[in-house]
Structures are given as structure tokens and as C-alpha cells.
Design a protein around this motif. Structure first.
Motif, PDB file in Angstrom:
ATOM      1  N   LYS A  98       0.668  -1.376   0.033  1.00  0.00           N
ATOM      2  CA  LYS A  98       0.231   0.030  -0.166  1.00  0.00           C
ATOM      3  C   LYS A  98       0.723   1.323  -0.040  1.00  0.00           C
ATOM      4  O   LYS A  98       0.578   2.306  -0.613  1.00  0.00           O
ATOM      5  CB  LYS A  98      -1.006   0.084   1.352  1.00  0.00           C
TER       6      LYS A  98
ATOM      7  N   ASP B 248      -8.810  13.675   0.290  1.00  0.00           N
ATOM      8  CA  ASP B 248     -10.089  13.155   1.103  1.00  0.00           C
ATOM      9  C   ASP B 248      -9.568  12.377   2.038  1.00  0.00           C
ATOM     10  O   ASP B 248      -8.333  11.642   2.238  1.00  0.00           O
ATOM     11  CB  ASP B 248     -10.996  12.685   0.340  1.00  0.00           C
ATOM     12  N   THR B 249     -10.456  11.972   2.935  1.00  0.00           N
ATOM     13  CA  THR B 249     -10.171  11.114   4.079  1.00  0.00           C
ATOM     14  C   THR B 249      -9.883   9.688   3.393  1.00  0.00           C
ATOM     15  O   THR B 249      -9.023   9.092   4.151  1.00  0.00           O
ATOM     16  CB  THR B 249     -11.529  10.892   5.009  1.00  0.00           C
ATOM     17  N   SER B 250     -10.354   9.263   2.445  1.00  0.00           N
ATOM     18  CA  SER B 250     -10.077   7.900   1.886  1.00  0.00           C
ATOM     19  C   SER B 250      -8.687   7.804   1.393  1.00  0.00           C
ATOM     20  O   SER B 250      -7.941   6.690   1.675  1.00  0.00           O
ATOM     21  CB  SER B 250     -10.945   7.446   0.799  1.00  0.00           C
ATOM     22  N   ARG B 251      -7.960   8.902   1.052  1.00  0.00           N
ATOM     23  CA  ARG B 251      -6.556   8.693   0.700  1.00  0.00           C
ATOM     24  C   ARG B 251      -5.697   8.788   1.980  1.00  0.00           C
ATOM     25  O   ARG B 251      -4.710   8.297   2.217  1.00  0.00           O
ATOM     26  CB  ARG B 251      -6.175  10.016  -0.017  1.00  0.00           C
TER      27      ARG B 251
ATOM     28  N   ILE C 286      -6.478   7.738   4.909  1.00  0.00           N
ATOM     29  CA  ILE C 286      -6.423   6.695   5.769  1.00  0.00           C
ATOM     30  C   ILE C 286      -5.238   5.470   5.275  1.00  0.00           C
ATOM     31  O   ILE C 286      -5.204   4.599   6.106  1.00  0.00           O
ATOM     32  CB  ILE C 286      -7.640   6.186   6.206  1.00  0.00           C
ATOM     33  N   GLN C 287      -5.007   5.901   4.143  1.00  0.00           N
ATOM     34  CA  GLN C 287      -3.874   4.875   3.432  1.00  0.00           C
ATOM     35  C   GLN C 287      -2.438   5.003   4.230  1.00  0.00           C
ATOM     36  O   GLN C 287      -1.596   4.256   4.032  1.00  0.00           O
ATOM     37  CB  GLN C 287      -3.815   4.956   2.055  1.00  0.00           C
TER      38      GLN C 287
ATOM     39  N   SER D  14      -9.487   6.529  10.384  1.00  0.00           N
ATOM     40  CA  SER D  14     -10.713   7.404  10.002  1.00  0.00           C
ATOM     41  C   SER D  14     -11.132   8.641  10.697  1.00  0.00           C
ATOM     42  O   SER D  14     -11.167   9.568  10.308  1.00  0.00           O
ATOM     43  CB  SER D  14     -11.699   6.611   9.989  1.00  0.00           C
TER      44      SER D  14
ATOM     45  N   ALA E 258      -8.216  10.940   9.915  1.00  0.00           N
ATOM     46  CA  ALA E 258      -8.347  11.538   8.815  1.00  0.00           C
ATOM     47  C   ALA E 258      -9.323  12.455   8.841  1.00  0.00           C
ATOM     48  O   ALA E 258      -9.148  13.694   8.109  1.00  0.00           O
ATOM     49  CB  ALA E 258      -8.570  10.553   7.828  1.00  0.00           C
ATOM     50  N   ALA E 259     -10.490  12.385   9.543  1.00  0.00           N
ATOM     51  CA  ALA E 259     -11.705  13.351   9.518  1.00  0.00           C
ATOM     52  C   ALA E 259     -11.257  14.603  10.260  1.00  0.00           C
ATOM     53  O   ALA E 259     -11.603  15.577   9.793  1.00  0.00           O
ATOM     54  CB  ALA E 259     -12.868  12.687  10.019  1.00  0.00           C
TER      55      ALA E 259
END
Length: 309
Positions: A175, A188-191, A193-194, A200, A203-204
Motif C-alpha cells: 500500500k 479526502d479522508t479515503s486517501r 487513511i492509507q 478514519s 483523517a476526518a
């Protein structure tokens, strides 16, 4: 003379005339209160504590009270004794341990302070891992002397359990390899959390702070997000960058006190700006803000990108 004082306080703190008068009254009351206490403290006369020998023999607690009053240092000794007793509840036992699986209680038994043990536990709960002994020093405020004492006992296992399995490790490595650079103002948060150590919730929190800030103008502002460990900050700065930031600005001459909501504009600072503007007219440039004593050069420098005139 009173009028000059009121004018000076208005200028220095951005107060209205009524607020300046209230400030003077409060100051007079404070000085009076302190003067009375200083007088009592310096007074040579002290309350008499005369007791018969028979009374003292029948009441050991009374003897203790008299000794404490005659020798104030006894009071501090009693506090020190309690503090020592609190620390002695956890017996220190140095033995081999793996920081990846050690609990807060186990770390405390090794001599790690409670606040630091909890910080290590939070780091692990967010997905952080220790791959070598030196990684412990990346925990914020980890004392070097304590690390030197623990070195012989630190053992990093071969990631045998589920949480730190080899499969999980390989997945994390893959990853990391696929991650590319990203703009902190559009990610964004999805990126987020990587990234290693970013969950989560964290990230938020990063995205929320960016929104109330009105976008980042410097990558170093990521350090202002609450709850970021040094390892997480290092990971974000490794991939994050700022490219032509479009920030949300506050019109310093038109905004009301309620509209001046910004992390760098504390309520008392916003009030001082509005009061100063009402008394002296509109601001022409950032240099005019230097006349407000509450605004330090550091605050002005941080605010400049977010203000318009």
C-alpha cells in the motif's frame, strides 16, 4: 489624569470607554485585596496556641497540628510522602518486552510514566508499529535516558500475531508503494487513511481543521491538528504538499465580531480588532494591525494570508 489612563487603556487593549472604566475599578479592587493579604502575611503577631501539658498528652493530633504550624515545611513533607507512596504502588521490574504488544500496565512496570505509556498505546491503536528499537524515540517526548535503560530489554518479535502478521506487514508495504504525492488542500479522508498511523477519525479531524482554517498555506500547519504524533506528521509531510493555495479570506474592514471565526482569531483578539476599527477607522494594510497590542508579530504573520482589506 483619570481621563489619560482611560484613553491609554482603550488604546492598549482595544476596550470601549465603559470597559476601560470597569478595568480600572477591577484593578483597584485587586490591588486592595493583595495589599491586605501582604499586610497580614508580614504582621509579626500570630495567634496564640497555648495548651497545658495534660491537654497535649491526651491529644496527639493536637501536637501534630502545632508542629505543623510551627514548622510549615512539615506540610510539604506530608505531600511528598503521599507522592512517594503513589509512585511506589507500581514496582519497577526490568524484563524483556515487545513494545508492539506491551500493555499500558506492563510499560509502567518497566518504569515508563503513565502519560507516556498511554501515548504509546494511542500510537498503536491508530495502526502504528515499532519495527526496530530506535522507533521508540519517534514517540513525542520519549526521554533518551529511559530509552538507554530499556535498550537491553527491547525485543521486536517477528510479527507473529494477527495484528502484526507477515501478511498484514506485506499488505502495508504494498500500500505504501502505491501511494503518490497529494495536495493537502484537496485530499479526502479515503486517501489519508492509507497513510501509516492515520485512522478514519484522525483523517476526518485533518479535513475538518483544513475546512475551518480556510485551506492550508503551508505544510507545517499540519502540526496544528490536535492529536497528531510526530510519526504521523512525518508520514503526512512525506506525501503531502501545497500547490497554489486558494484560501478563504476574512474582510477585516467589513466583518463583524461574529463573522471573525478563525483558529488564529481568538474571541478577545477579534473584539480588539473591531473596537480599534470603530475608534480609528478602516485598516489600510496588514501593517495597521501592529497598532493593536494584543496582536503579536507571530499572530499577524499567521493571519496575513487569511485577511483582505
Amino acid at each position: 489624569m483619570k481621563k489619560q489612563w482611560i484613553q491609554w487603556i482603550q488604546y492598549a487593549f482595544g476596550y470601549t470607554r465603559t470597559e476601560a472604566k470597569g478595568f480600572i475599578v477591577l484593578l483597584i479592587l485587586l490591588v486592595t485585596y493583595l495589599s491586605i493579604h501582604v499586610y497580614v502575611w508580614l504582621s509579626p503577631s500570630k495567634p496564640s496556641m497555648a495548651f497545658t501539658q495534660n491537654q497535649l498528652n491526651q491529644n496527639p493530633a493536637l501536637v501534630s497540628l502545632i508542629e505543623t504550624n510551627e514548622n510549615p515545611s512539615n506540610r510539604f513533607k506530608s505531600f511528598e510522602k503521599k507522592d512517594e507512596e503513589a509512585h511506589s504502588r507500581v514496582s519497577i521490574r526490568l524484563r524483556p518486552f515487545d513494545p508492539n504488544i506491551a500493555s499500558v500496565e506492563e510499560l509502567e512496570e518497566l518504569g515508563v510514566p503513565n502519560w507516556l505509556a498511554k501515548r504509546i498505546d494511542r500510537f498503536k491503536s491508530k495502526g502504528g508499529k515499532f519495527f526496530k528499537k530506535e522507533d521508540l524515540l519517534k514517540i513525542y517526548d520519549f526521554p533518551e535516558p529511559l530509552y538507554q535503560k530499556l535498550i537491553p530489554f527491547i525485543t521486536i518479535s517477528a510479527l507473529q500475531n494477527d495484528k502484526f502478521s507477515k501478511r498484514s506487514f506485506i499488505h502495508q508495504e504494498e500500500k505504501q508503494k502505491t501511494l503518490t504525492k497529494f495536495d493537502l488542500n484537496s485530499v479526502d479522508t479515503s486517501r489519508l487513511i492509507q497513510l501509516k498511523g492515520v485512522g478514519s477519525k484522525l483523517a476526518a479531524r485533518i479535513v475538518k481543521y483544513r475546512d475551518i482554517l480556510g485551506n492550508f498555506v503551508s505544510t507545517t500547519q499540519i502540526r496544528e491538528v490536535y492529536g497528531l504524533d510526530s510519526l504521523v506528521v512525518e508520514e503526512i509531510l512525506k506525501y503531502g504538499y501545497i500547490n497554489n493555495p486558494q484560501v478563504r479570506k476574512i474582510n477585516i474592514n467589513e466583518s463583524s465580531f461574529e463573522q471573525m471565526r478563525h483558529p488564529y482569531l481568538k474571541p478577545y483578539i477579534a473584539k480588539a480588532i473591531v473596537n480599534f476599527r470603530n475608534q480609528h477607522g478602516k485598516f489600510q494594510s496588514i501593517q495597521d494591525l501592529k497598532a493593536i497590542k494584543l496582536l503579536t508579530p507571530e499572530i499577524i504573520q499567521k493571519l496575513e494570508p487569511y485577511l483582505s482589506f
